[in-house]
Design a protein around this motif. Structure first.
Motif, PDB file in Angstrom:
ATOM      1  N   ARG A 117       0.864  -1.187   0.000  1.00  0.00           N
ATOM      2  CA  ARG A 117       0.000   0.000   0.000  1.00  0.00           C
ATOM      3  C   ARG A 117       0.898   1.233   0.000  1.00  0.00           C
ATOM      4  N   ILE A 118       0.751   2.038  -1.039  1.00  0.00           N
ATOM      5  CA  ILE A 118       1.637   3.188  -1.250  1.00  0.00           C
ATOM      6  C   ILE A 118       0.808   4.461  -1.320  1.00  0.00           C
ATOM      7  N   LEU A 119       1.182   5.436  -0.513  1.00  0.00           N
ATOM      8  CA  LEU A 119       0.577   6.767  -0.575  1.00  0.00           C
ATOM      9  C   LEU A 119       1.620   7.736  -1.097  1.00  0.00           C
ATOM     10  N   MET A 120       1.307   8.395  -2.206  1.00  0.00           N
ATOM     11  CA  MET A 120       2.209   9.399  -2.763  1.00  0.00           C
ATOM     12  C   MET A 120       1.720  10.790  -2.361  1.00  0.00           C
ATOM     13  N   LEU A 121       2.662  11.689  -2.114  1.00  0.00           N
ATOM     14  CA  LEU A 121       2.354  13.078  -1.777  1.00  0.00           C
ATOM     15  C   LEU A 121       3.014  13.982  -2.814  1.00  0.00           C
ATOM     16  N   ALA A 122       2.239  14.878  -3.393  1.00  0.00           N
ATOM     17  CA  ALA A 122       2.777  15.793  -4.394  1.00  0.00           C
ATOM     18  C   ALA A 122       1.991  17.099  -4.335  1.00  0.00           C
ATOM     19  N   GLN A 123       2.699  18.217  -4.436  1.00  0.00           N
ATOM     20  CA  GLN A 123       1.983  19.491  -4.358  1.00  0.00           C
ATOM     21  C   GLN A 123       1.131  19.733  -5.601  1.00  0.00           C
TER      22      GLN A 123
ATOM     23  N   ALA B 177      -7.491   6.663   6.211  1.00  0.00           N
ATOM     24  CA  ALA B 177      -8.327   5.986   5.208  1.00  0.00           C
ATOM     25  C   ALA B 177      -7.532   4.975   4.387  1.00  0.00           C
ATOM     26  N   GLU B 178      -6.279   5.286   4.056  1.00  0.00           N
ATOM     27  CA  GLU B 178      -5.518   4.461   3.119  1.00  0.00           C
ATOM     28  C   GLU B 178      -4.575   3.460   3.784  1.00  0.00           C
ATOM     29  N   ARG B 179      -4.157   3.715   5.030  1.00  0.00           N
ATOM     30  CA  ARG B 179      -3.286   2.816   5.789  1.00  0.00           C
ATOM     31  C   ARG B 179      -2.052   2.373   4.988  1.00  0.00           C
ATOM     32  N   PRO B 180      -1.239   3.317   4.533  1.00  0.00           N
ATOM     33  CA  PRO B 180      -0.109   2.959   3.666  1.00  0.00           C
ATOM     34  C   PRO B 180       1.043   2.290   4.410  1.00  0.00           C
ATOM     35  N   ASP B 181       1.763   1.430   3.690  1.00  0.00           N
ATOM     36  CA  ASP B 181       3.031   0.879   4.178  1.00  0.00           C
ATOM     37  C   ASP B 181       4.184   1.835   3.840  1.00  0.00           C
ATOM     38  N   ILE B 182       4.056   2.492   2.693  1.00  0.00           N
ATOM     39  CA  ILE B 182       5.074   3.414   2.190  1.00  0.00           C
ATOM     40  C   ILE B 182       4.414   4.743   1.899  1.00  0.00           C
ATOM     41  N   ILE B 183       5.054   5.835   2.334  1.00  0.00           N
ATOM     42  CA  ILE B 183       4.643   7.175   1.917  1.00  0.00           C
ATOM     43  C   ILE B 183       5.781   7.753   1.093  1.00  0.00           C
ATOM     44  N   HIS B 184       5.486   8.056  -0.154  1.00  0.00           N
ATOM     45  CA  HIS B 184       6.498   8.518  -1.103  1.00  0.00           C
ATOM     46  C   HIS B 184       6.172   9.968  -1.461  1.00  0.00           C
TER      47      HIS B 184
ATOM     48  N   LEU C 163       9.031   6.423   5.083  1.00  0.00           N
ATOM     49  CA  LEU C 163       8.945   7.677   4.328  1.00  0.00           C
ATOM     50  C   LEU C 163      10.089   7.780   3.333  1.00  0.00           C
ATOM     51  N   ILE C 164       9.736   7.940   2.074  1.00  0.00           N
ATOM     52  CA  ILE C 164      10.696   8.097   0.977  1.00  0.00           C
ATOM     53  C   ILE C 164      10.438   9.437   0.322  1.00  0.00           C
ATOM     54  N   VAL C 165      11.508  10.144  -0.049  1.00  0.00           N
ATOM     55  CA  VAL C 165      11.359  11.440  -0.707  1.00  0.00           C
ATOM     56  C   VAL C 165      12.182  11.454  -1.995  1.00  0.00           C
ATOM     57  N   THR C 166      11.536  11.702  -3.103  1.00  0.00           N
ATOM     58  CA  THR C 166      12.254  11.951  -4.351  1.00  0.00           C
ATOM     59  C   THR C 166      12.621  13.429  -4.411  1.00  0.00           C
TER      60      THR C 166
ATOM     61  N   MET D 272      13.925  12.321   9.518  1.00  0.00           N
ATOM     62  CA  MET D 272      12.711  11.510   9.433  1.00  0.00           C
ATOM     63  C   MET D 272      12.643  10.619   8.192  1.00  0.00           C
ATOM     64  N   VAL D 273      13.314  10.996   7.129  1.00  0.00           N
ATOM     65  CA  VAL D 273      13.176  10.267   5.865  1.00  0.00           C
ATOM     66  C   VAL D 273      13.999   8.978   5.896  1.00  0.00           C
ATOM     67  N   ASP D 274      13.390   7.886   5.472  1.00  0.00           N
ATOM     68  CA  ASP D 274      14.068   6.592   5.455  1.00  0.00           C
ATOM     69  C   ASP D 274      14.951   6.404   4.228  1.00  0.00           C
ATOM     70  N   MET D 275      14.613   7.082   3.120  1.00  0.00           N
ATOM     71  CA  MET D 275      15.447   6.996   1.926  1.00  0.00           C
ATOM     72  C   MET D 275      15.160   8.201   1.031  1.00  0.00           C
ATOM     73  N   PHE D 276      16.239   8.888   0.643  1.00  0.00           N
ATOM     74  CA  PHE D 276      16.130   9.949  -0.348  1.00  0.00           C
ATOM     75  C   PHE D 276      16.444   9.377  -1.724  1.00  0.00           C
ATOM     76  N   LEU D 277      15.703   9.843  -2.738  1.00  0.00           N
ATOM     77  CA  LEU D 277      15.932   9.430  -4.120  1.00  0.00           C
ATOM     78  C   LEU D 277      16.216  10.665  -4.969  1.00  0.00           C
ATOM     79  N   PRO D 278      17.449  11.186  -4.968  1.00  0.00           N
ATOM     80  CA  PRO D 278      17.771  12.293  -5.864  1.00  0.00           C
ATOM     81  C   PRO D 278      17.710  11.822  -7.311  1.00  0.00           C
ATOM     82  N   VAL D 279      17.239  12.692  -8.203  1.00  0.00           N
ATOM     83  CA  VAL D 279      17.010  12.267  -9.587  1.00  0.00           C
ATOM     84  C   VAL D 279      18.269  12.307 -10.439  1.00  0.00           C
ATOM     85  N   SER D 280      19.378  12.774  -9.882  1.00  0.00           N
ATOM     86  CA  SER D 280      20.642  12.785 -10.621  1.00  0.00           C
ATOM     87  C   SER D 280      21.798  12.893  -9.637  1.00  0.00           C
ATOM     88  N   GLU D 281      22.981  12.585 -10.120  1.00  0.00           N
ATOM     89  CA  GLU D 281      24.179  12.761  -9.302  1.00  0.00           C
ATOM     90  C   GLU D 281      24.340  14.220  -8.908  1.00  0.00           C
TER      91      GLU D 281
END
Length: 405
Positions: free
Chosen positions: A2-8, A96-103, A123-126, A184-193
């Motif tokens: 179960r994945i919940l994504m957050l985006a502005q 309502a969604e009970r996510p395992d991952i919040i991205h 919690l994962i953040v791109t 707080m973030v468990d893993m950051f995912l930068p989109v480039s070096e």
């Protein structure tokens, strides 16, 4: 999972980041994950809808209701601190969604971090830009690439960029809540070096993996070859630039380089006119606005050379990927995420940024050598497999599994 994504932002509000978030959610749902998304509500949008398997919750924020500081051209931005109303709305979505991952994507994560422990989700953040340490998100200072944050320098820079009130408050908040985010973030995912270096992830010893933006596996086929806007394109060969027609994206440098070409085939620029640049456009240059994505993809297929001459460290521009997927060589600046995408001498050419002569020489080189140009186009189509959803989304799924283990 179960994945919940957050985006502005989320379509119909559109841009590179919004397209990435939507494509990721749809692809994850297609792979059998239970996917939901929380995003800021904008006027005229439904508060809830299902988009190809993704449950989209549109939430309200206090800053958007009572402040114009984080509203620009009717786009309502998340602030660099927890928004009380958005935080409460995200809490309801989590129940309502009970996510395992919040991205999360971008500053909306700050309305999530106070809920992290309570949610029991990973919690994962791109990182699509440099907003973790740079309040203007571009990592530039006095029209040059910034060498890193310093409080007084950042305050001066942000006040010049945003104005005194927004600049001071945003900088202070970003320093404070950026620290919270790193904890707080468990893993950051930068989109480039470039984003990984620019946001100083290694220095702060936070967990991260570089995972780029991606394009759909069939992106080259997502074009409308009969779109009426295509009649505005020149007949025969032409150079193509897609993106905001702004100084940051290199529009000014491009026109200087173009003026010095020995043989001026038409130049086409497709994108919004930037506020920071008033162009004196020659007769052989066409500036086109308001093009849908399918028409842009058809334009890539028709062009001769793709151009991405950014003078700022553009994090991971998907326009370069789309051009390569269409079998076109790309001439780009040797900076930001472009260096990760374009293989110099194989799928295109990388040139120093903000150097009209070097850009002119690269364009002339490929115009004078059709065989090399065609070979680069073939190599570009081969290389783009690294940036297609089948490759990139699988890497994101592995991150989900790693942090959940």
């Amino acid at each position: 999972m179960r994945i919940l994504m957050l985006a502005q932002f989320y379509p119909p509000t559109i841009g590179g980041e919004e397209r990435h978030v939507r494509n990721l959610g749809i692809e994850l749902a297609a792979r059998g994950h239970d996917v939901s998304l929380a995003t800021l509500w904008h006027k005229g949008q439904a508060e809830f809808e299902i988009d190809q398997g993704v449950r989209v919750h549109r939430i309200r924020g206090t800053m958007q209701r009572f402040s114009a500081l984080f509203v620009e051209q009717e786009r309502q931005y998340s602030p660099p601190f927890p928004d009380p109303e958005a935080l409460n709305a995200i809490r309801r979505v989590i129940i309502a969604e009970r996510p395992d991952i919040i991205h999360a994507h971008n500053w909306i994560v700050h309305s999530m971090t106070p809920l992290k422990v309570w949610s029991k989700a990973k919690l994962i953040v791109t990182l699509h830009d440099y907003s973790l340490i740079c309040v203007q998100k571009r990592l530039t200072y006095q029209n040059r690439v910034c060498d890193g944050p310093a409080l007084i320098k950042c305050l001066q820079c942000s006040q010049g960029f945003y104005g005194t009130a927004k600049g001071f408050s945003s900088t202070a908040a970003n320093w404070i809540w950026g620290t919270v985010e790193r904890r707080m973030v468990d893993m950051f995912l930068p989109v480039s070096e470039a984003v990984a270096r620019g946001t100083q992830l290694a220095r702060h010893k936070v967990p991260y993996q570089v995972i780029p933006n991606f394009v759909p596996d069939n992106v080259a086929m997502l074009r409308d070859d009969e779109h009426p806007l295509l009649e505005q394109l020149p007949d025969g060969d032409f150079l193509l630039f897609v993106g905001d027609v702004s100084r940051d994206k290199g529009a000014e440098v491009l026109l200087q380089a173009y003026a010095a070409l020995e043989r001026q085939i038409p130049l086409v620029l497709i994108g919004r006119s930037g506020k920071d640049l008033e162009l004196d456009v020659p007769s052989n240059v066409r500036v086109l606005q308001g093009w849908p994505h399918t028409a842009v993809m058809a334009a890539w297929k028709r062009c001769t050379i793709a151009l991405a001459p950014s003078i700022w460290p553009d994090p991971c521009p998907t326009v370069a990927m789309e051009a390569m997927a269409s079998g076109r060589p790309v001439i780009a600046s040797r900076m930001g995420g472009l260096s990760d995408i374009v293989a110099d001498g194989e799928t295109g050419l990388l040139v120093p940024s903000n150097d009209p002569q070097a850009l002119r020489d690269a364009i002339q080189c490929l115009l004078d050598d059709p065989a090399r140009r065609n070979q680069m186009g073939i190599k570009a189509k081969e290389r783009i497999a690294e940036f297609e959803s089948k490759s990139v989304v699988s890497r994101i799924e592995r991150v989900y599994q790693e942090v959940s283990a």
